[in-house]
Design an enzyme around this catalytic site. Sequence first.
Site, PDB file in Angstrom:
ATOM      1  CB  SER A 137      28.549  43.951  34.225  1.00 27.87           C
ATOM      2  OG  SER A 137      27.950  45.201  33.948  1.00 27.87           O
ATOM      3  CG  HIS A 181      25.350  42.592  37.116  1.00 28.30           C
ATOM      4  ND1 HIS A 181      24.877  42.387  38.395  1.00 28.30           N
ATOM      5  CD2 HIS A 181      25.793  43.875  37.079  1.00 28.30           C
ATOM      6  CE1 HIS A 181      25.025  43.497  39.104  1.00 28.30           C
ATOM      7  NE2 HIS A 181      25.578  44.416  38.325  1.00 28.30           N
ATOM      8  CG  ASP A 224      25.529  47.354  36.100  1.00 31.51           C
ATOM      9  OD1 ASP A 224      25.391  47.191  37.323  1.00 31.51           O
ATOM     10  OD2 ASP A 224      26.379  46.770  35.418  1.00 31.51           O
ATOM     11  CG  MET A 241      23.702  51.586  40.580  1.00 34.35           C
ATOM     12  SD  MET A 241      25.110  51.346  39.462  1.00 34.35           S
ATOM     13  CE  MET A 241      24.429  50.066  38.424  1.00 34.35           C
TER      14      MET A 241
HETATM   15  C1  DX5 Z   1      29.239  49.753  38.178  1.00 33.32           C
HETATM   16  C2  DX5 Z   1      28.404  48.545  37.859  1.00 33.32           C
HETATM   17  C3  DX5 Z   1      29.157  47.324  37.549  1.00 33.32           C
HETATM   18  C4  DX5 Z   1      30.086  47.451  36.380  1.00 33.32           C
HETATM   19  C5  DX5 Z   1      31.236  46.529  36.636  1.00 33.32           C
HETATM   20  O1  DX5 Z   1      28.448  50.729  38.711  1.00 33.32           O
HETATM   21  O2  DX5 Z   1      27.550  48.237  38.940  1.00 33.32           O
HETATM   22  O3  DX5 Z   1      28.302  46.205  37.395  1.00 33.32           O
HETATM   23  O4  DX5 Z   1      29.502  47.135  35.150  1.00 33.32           O
HETATM   24  O5  DX5 Z   1      32.171  46.736  35.657  1.00 33.32           O
HETATM   25  P1  DX5 Z   1      33.665  46.263  35.801  1.00 33.32           P
HETATM   26  O6  DX5 Z   1      33.642  44.774  35.947  1.00 33.32           O
HETATM   27  O7  DX5 Z   1      34.254  46.724  34.515  1.00 33.32           O
HETATM   28  O8  DX5 Z   1      34.238  46.945  37.000  1.00 33.32           O
HETATM   29 ZN    ZN Z   2      26.395  46.325  38.819  1.00 31.23          ZN
END
Ligand code: DX5
Ligand code: ZN
Length: 213
Positions: free
Chosen positions: A7, A31, A33, A66
Site C-alpha cells: 500500500s 495498492h 488508497d 474510499m
Molecule cells: C486503510 C487502507 C490500507 C492501508 C493498510 O484504509 O485501505 O490499504 O494502507 O495499511 P496497513 O498495512 O499499515 O494496515
Molecule cells: Zn487499501
Amino acid sequence: MVKIAPSMLAADYLHLEKDVKTVNENADLFHLDIMDGVFVPNISFGFPIVEAIASMAEKPLDVHLMIIKPEKYIERFARIGASMISFHLNATDNPAQTLLHIREIGMKAGLVINPDIPVESLFPYLHLCDYVLLMSVYAGFGGQKFIEETYDRIRSLKAEINRQGLNVKIEVDGGVTPANAHLLVEAGAEILVAGSAVFKSGNPSEVICALRG
Ligand code: DX5
Ligand code: ZN
C-alpha cells in the site's frame, strides 16, 4: 501463488521513486488508497500522485476507492492506467451498475466491505466481481491492528464463491504482516495488501519476500 500489493499510503513521499522501484522489483501490484475525507475520516492522495506512480509503475495499479459516489471517478482512473478498481459496497446506490461499468472499460472490478458488514451482503454481487476486498481493519488509516475475525470471514466468503462456481479472488487489507500472511492464504486469501509492514520496516524487499510465506 499469493500476490503482494504494497500500500503506497505508507510510502515515503519525499522518496517516492525509491518505493515505486521496490514494488516494481519485488511485489505484484501497487495498492493505491484513495480517500475523500467523507466516506472515511481521512484524506490520502489524489491524481497527481497516482499519475506519478503510474508513470514508472511496471506492475498493475490496484486502486482502492474510499470515496462516496465512486462511479464518478472510474473513467478517470482508467485513463491513468489502473488495472483494478474496488469501491465500498455502501458508498454507492448502484453497486451492480458500477461493477459492470468497471469491467466494460477493461478493468478488473472489486467490491470492498469494512469488518462490521456481513460477508453475506456481497453474495448477490459476486458474479459481477473479479475480486472482493475484505478489510481487516476499518478503512481510513494505515498502521491499525489486524482484526482476528477476518479469517472466518475469508472462509465464509470462499465457501460461497465455490458454491456459486465463480472465479473471484479474495484480497485482504489492513494490519497484514509476515506473521499473519500465511494464515490468511490458508484461509483463502489470494491478494495481500500491506502498508506499514512493508514501508515502515528497515527492509521493504525482505518483508515483501516474507509475506509470500
Ligand atoms: C486503510 C487502507 C490500507 C492501508 C493498510 O484504509 O485501505 O490499504 O494502507 O495499511 P496497513 O498495512 O499499515 O494496515
Ligand atoms: Zn487499501
